[in-house]
Design an enzyme around this catalytic site. Structure first.
Site, mmCIF file in Angstrom:
data_model
loop_
_atom_site.group_PDB
_atom_site.id
_atom_site.type_symbol
_atom_site.label_atom_id
_atom_site.label_comp_id
_atom_site.label_asym_id
_atom_site.label_seq_id
_atom_site.Cartn_x
_atom_site.Cartn_y
_atom_site.Cartn_z
ATOM 1 N N ASP A 35 6.815 59.596 -47.464
ATOM 2 C CA ASP A 35 6.099 60.277 -46.380
ATOM 3 C C ASP A 35 5.762 59.265 -45.297
ATOM 4 O OD1 ASP A 35 3.950 61.590 -44.828
ATOM 5 O OD2 ASP A 35 4.162 63.149 -46.354
ATOM 6 N N PHE A 83 10.636 68.425 -48.175
ATOM 7 C CA PHE A 83 9.621 69.140 -47.382
ATOM 8 C C PHE A 83 9.393 68.493 -46.019
ATOM 9 C CE2 PHE A 83 8.059 69.785 -51.781
ATOM 10 C CZ PHE A 83 7.848 71.156 -51.800
ATOM 11 N N THR A 141 12.569 77.893 -43.863
ATOM 12 C CA THR A 141 11.560 78.865 -43.442
ATOM 13 C C THR A 141 12.202 80.185 -43.038
ATOM 14 O OG1 THR A 141 10.011 79.328 -41.633
ATOM 15 C CG2 THR A 141 11.693 77.720 -41.162
ATOM 16 N N ASP A 142 11.436 81.264 -43.143
ATOM 17 C CA ASP A 142 11.945 82.563 -42.677
ATOM 18 C C ASP A 142 12.098 82.590 -41.153
ATOM 19 O OD1 ASP A 142 9.232 82.626 -41.994
ATOM 20 O OD2 ASP A 142 8.798 84.530 -42.984
ATOM 21 N N GLU A 143 11.475 81.601 -40.475
ATOM 22 C CA GLU A 143 11.530 81.613 -39.001
ATOM 23 C C GLU A 143 12.942 81.388 -38.474
ATOM 24 O OE1 GLU A 143 8.249 79.706 -37.014
ATOM 25 O OE2 GLU A 143 6.968 79.966 -38.767
ATOM 26 N N TYR A 166 10.987 74.568 -33.028
ATOM 27 C CA TYR A 166 10.773 74.315 -34.464
ATOM 28 C C TYR A 166 11.793 75.069 -35.297
ATOM 29 C CZ TYR A 166 8.930 75.248 -39.146
ATOM 30 O OH TYR A 166 8.811 75.427 -40.502
ATOM 31 N N LYS A 170 14.949 73.799 -37.758
ATOM 32 C CA LYS A 170 15.072 74.135 -39.188
ATOM 33 C C LYS A 170 16.400 74.863 -39.451
ATOM 34 C CE LYS A 170 12.306 73.636 -42.025
ATOM 35 N NZ LYS A 170 12.042 72.479 -42.938
ATOM 36 N N LYS A 205 -3.025 75.320 -38.113
ATOM 37 C CA LYS A 205 -2.368 76.577 -38.475
ATOM 38 C C LYS A 205 -3.416 77.690 -38.576
ATOM 39 C CE LYS A 205 1.644 74.460 -38.959
ATOM 40 N NZ LYS A 205 2.053 73.693 -40.097
ATOM 41 N N ARG A 230 2.710 88.421 -40.045
ATOM 42 C CA ARG A 230 3.292 87.394 -40.907
ATOM 43 C C ARG A 230 3.207 87.900 -42.351
ATOM 44 N NH1 ARG A 230 4.787 86.334 -36.618
ATOM 45 N NH2 ARG A 230 4.732 84.385 -35.454
ATOM 46 N N HIS A 292 6.944 84.038 -28.710
ATOM 47 C CA HIS A 292 6.212 84.363 -29.953
ATOM 48 C C HIS A 292 6.942 85.436 -30.770
ATOM 49 C CE1 HIS A 292 1.859 84.999 -31.601
ATOM 50 N NE2 HIS A 292 2.735 84.725 -32.557
HETATM 51 P P1 NAD Z 1 3.050 69.640 -42.947
HETATM 52 O O1 NAD Z 1 3.179 69.486 -41.468
HETATM 53 O O2 NAD Z 1 1.719 69.955 -43.528
HETATM 54 O O3 NAD Z 1 3.551 68.290 -43.670
HETATM 55 C C1 NAD Z 1 4.704 67.623 -43.258
HETATM 56 C C2 NAD Z 1 4.706 66.258 -43.959
HETATM 57 O O4 NAD Z 1 5.921 65.589 -43.573
HETATM 58 C C3 NAD Z 1 3.543 65.346 -43.564
HETATM 59 O O5 NAD Z 1 2.991 64.737 -44.709
HETATM 60 C C4 NAD Z 1 4.194 64.304 -42.658
HETATM 61 O O6 NAD Z 1 3.543 63.042 -42.696
HETATM 62 C C5 NAD Z 1 5.611 64.243 -43.237
HETATM 63 N N1 NAD Z 1 6.598 63.762 -42.262
HETATM 64 C C6 NAD Z 1 6.785 64.163 -40.982
HETATM 65 N N2 NAD Z 1 7.780 63.474 -40.406
HETATM 66 C C7 NAD Z 1 8.263 62.626 -41.350
HETATM 67 C C8 NAD Z 1 9.310 61.669 -41.380
HETATM 68 N N3 NAD Z 1 10.061 61.430 -40.287
HETATM 69 N N4 NAD Z 1 9.544 60.985 -42.514
HETATM 70 C C9 NAD Z 1 8.786 61.195 -43.627
HETATM 71 N N5 NAD Z 1 7.771 62.088 -43.650
HETATM 72 C C10 NAD Z 1 7.500 62.797 -42.533
HETATM 73 O O7 NAD Z 1 4.134 70.723 -43.361
HETATM 74 P P2 NAD Z 1 4.055 71.871 -44.461
HETATM 75 O O8 NAD Z 1 3.330 73.023 -43.905
HETATM 76 O O9 NAD Z 1 3.597 71.261 -45.728
HETATM 77 O O10 NAD Z 1 5.586 72.274 -44.556
HETATM 78 C C11 NAD Z 1 6.445 71.630 -45.479
HETATM 79 C C12 NAD Z 1 7.843 72.182 -45.313
HETATM 80 O O11 NAD Z 1 7.838 73.592 -45.531
HETATM 81 C C13 NAD Z 1 8.436 71.978 -43.920
HETATM 82 O O12 NAD Z 1 9.791 71.661 -44.056
HETATM 83 C C14 NAD Z 1 8.264 73.331 -43.249
HETATM 84 O O13 NAD Z 1 9.266 73.554 -42.281
HETATM 85 C C15 NAD Z 1 8.402 74.269 -44.425
HETATM 86 N N6 NAD Z 1 7.694 75.550 -44.285
HETATM 87 C C16 NAD Z 1 6.351 75.587 -44.115
HETATM 88 C C17 NAD Z 1 5.698 76.813 -44.034
HETATM 89 C C18 NAD Z 1 4.207 76.897 -43.894
HETATM 90 O O14 NAD Z 1 3.675 78.016 -43.849
HETATM 91 N N7 NAD Z 1 3.480 75.807 -43.857
HETATM 92 C C19 NAD Z 1 6.430 78.010 -44.081
HETATM 93 C C20 NAD Z 1 7.806 77.927 -44.231
HETATM 94 C C21 NAD Z 1 8.438 76.695 -44.356
HETATM 95 P P1 TYD Z 2 0.872 79.581 -37.364
HETATM 96 O O1 TYD Z 2 -0.129 79.342 -38.434
HETATM 97 O O2 TYD Z 2 1.008 78.583 -36.269
HETATM 98 O O3 TYD Z 2 2.273 79.833 -38.110
HETATM 99 P P2 TYD Z 2 3.699 80.350 -37.492
HETATM 100 O O4 TYD Z 2 3.660 80.270 -36.029
HETATM 101 O O5 TYD Z 2 4.651 79.370 -38.083
HETATM 102 O O6 TYD Z 2 3.857 81.738 -38.010
HETATM 103 O O7 TYD Z 2 0.565 80.988 -36.686
HETATM 104 C C1 TYD Z 2 0.511 82.173 -37.442
HETATM 105 C C2 TYD Z 2 0.268 83.328 -36.473
HETATM 106 O O8 TYD Z 2 -1.014 83.168 -35.870
HETATM 107 C C3 TYD Z 2 1.266 83.349 -35.330
HETATM 108 O O9 TYD Z 2 1.559 84.717 -34.991
HETATM 109 C C4 TYD Z 2 0.519 82.690 -34.174
HETATM 110 C C5 TYD Z 2 -0.914 83.101 -34.429
HETATM 111 N N1 TYD Z 2 -1.947 82.132 -33.960
HETATM 112 C C6 TYD Z 2 -2.964 82.561 -33.113
HETATM 113 O O10 TYD Z 2 -3.049 83.748 -32.727
HETATM 114 N N2 TYD Z 2 -3.882 81.632 -32.678
HETATM 115 C C7 TYD Z 2 -3.819 80.325 -33.057
HETATM 116 O O11 TYD Z 2 -4.669 79.514 -32.620
HETATM 117 C C8 TYD Z 2 -2.764 79.917 -33.948
HETATM 118 C C9 TYD Z 2 -2.659 78.482 -34.391
HETATM 119 C C10 TYD Z 2 -1.860 80.854 -34.372
#
Ligand code: NAD
Ligand code: TYD
Length: 354
Positions: A35, A83, A141-143, A166, A170, A205, A230, A292
């Protein structure tokens, strides 16, 4: 016995995954967390596993070929769970470049190292034979599928149509993983999950941000009309699904992972306010996020039918536990929301008022 490389293990899902893996699987012999510790990486998330002799932290960049190559040789990994990423859509709108380099080039760097260590004849470009015990898992991700209208769900066959820098990064990484499987034969899986929630999520988030603001009686910034949908997945259900795919997933396959919990943003925000006993007057409608996505919904029939995974959390149980976790860990939140977070917040939200 497995020797596992987890990238991005100090982030939200990665740290939950490390806890999950080390507590559920005696078959883990060695787990290296690579990391970079960007703003999103937090070693506090891992304090309780630091002394586990199986766990090793390496602070470094997934784009660093030399480092990644060395780690593969030194630790003899048989499994990669990738990840590490730049993960926040709003940041990708302001600063797309780092999303492309980290999320795409970082993926390619890991795949190249895995191929050179795992292929039985690494110098033979026609050889597609690998060690029998290896697997590379790409956490996507589903995105990548883009946005849905009022009806329908994403299946693994839905065409990719990413709408943000983003999700484009992905989707590109997924294409690289697919191409490496098709060309070089490396055994891979791609998992595409919906929005995760649970402990240790960085408060940029939706859910942790709204809990944090509500607790402090600060405005809750709702993008547009707040009716975007979502499909929420508890992070521990996600971790269990990844373990299932590692164990049983067929090489080259993609698996969608979803919690069957479609919720509009406003519904979640109102629930948070009511759980915290705060007034709805804290809701502040702000300018919508450019590009969005209106709705995400995952059809998880494939992983359920073929691999036997199902989510165990109901949203009602999961969100209440999650709200409680953030209230009980206000010190954790305070430490990461002091300093640089204040600049981020001002930059992101000062121009968004309507
Ligand atoms: P996060 O942003 O919380 O964590 C990302 C981690 O990656 C951090 O610890 C950061 O330090 C590390 N990182 C970033 N750049 C790096 C690099 N160049 N080298 C090494 N480490 C690095 O992310 P998350 O929410 O835990 O998401 C993890 C994975 O899951 C991601 O690939 C994301 O696209 C995917 N994902 C997340 C969600 C969600 O809801 N959070 C949903 C779908 C998919
Ligand atoms: P987010 O947690 O950023 O996840 P993602 O964009 O990957 O789905 O956002 C979730 C939803 O919430 C998305 O529709 C954007 C909305 N949102 C707000 O309305 N206000 C905020 O400040 C943030 C961060 C997100």
């Amino acid at each position: 016995m497995k020797r596992i490389l987890v990238t991005g293990g100090a982030g939200f899902i990665g740290s939950n995954f490390i806890h999950y893996l080390l507590s559920h699987f005696q078959t883990v012999e060695c787990l290296v967390n690579l990391d970079l510790l960007t703003y999103a990486g937090n070693l506090e998330n891992l304090q309780t596993v630091e002394k586990d002799p199986r766990y090793h932290l390496v602070q470094g960049d997934i784009r660093d070929k030399v480092l990644v190559g060395k780690l593969f040789v030194e630790y003899r990994f048989d499994t990669v769970v990738h990840f590490a990423a730049e993960s926040h859509v709003d940041r990708s709108i302001v600063e797309p470049e780092i999303f492309l380099t980290t999320n795409i080039i970082g993926t390619q760097t890991l795949l190249d190292a895995a191929i050179s260590c795992w292929k039985l004849e690494p110098d033979n470009k026609y050889s597609r034979e690998y060690r029998a015990d290896v697997k590379y898992l790409q956490v996507s991700t589903d995105e990548v599928y883009g946005a849905l209208g009022k009806i329908g769900m994403f299946t693994e066959n839905t065409p990719l149509a990413p709408n943000s820098p983003y999700s484009a990064s992905k989707a590109s990484a997924d294409m690289v993983v697919r191409a490496y499987h098709m060309t070089y034969g490396i055994p891979v899986n791609i998992t595409r999950c919906s929005n995760n929630y649970g402990p240790y999520q960085f408060p940029e988030k939706l859910i942790p941000l709204m809990i944090h603001n509500a607790q402090q009686d600060k405005p809750l910034p709702v993008y547009g009309d707040g009716m975007q949908i979502r499909d929420w997945l508890h992070v521990r259900d996600h971790c269990a699904a990844i373990c299932t795919v590692l164990e049983k997933g067929h090489a080259g396959e993609i698996y969608n992972i979803g919690g069957n919990n479609e919720k509009a943003n406003l519904e979640i925000i109102r629930l948070i306010l009511s759980e915290l006993g705060k007034p709805e007057s804290l809701i502040q409608y702000v300018q919508d996020r450019p590009g969005h996505d209106r709705r995400y919904a995952i059809d998880n029939a494939k992983i359920v039918a073929e691999l036997g995974w199902t989510p165990v959390y109901t949203f009602e149980q999961g969100i209440r536990e999650t709200i409680r976790w953030y209230l009980q860990h206000s010190d954790w939140v305070s430490r990461i929301t002091s300093g640089e977070y204040q600049n981020y917040y001002r930059k992101m939200y000062s121009a968004a008022k309507v």
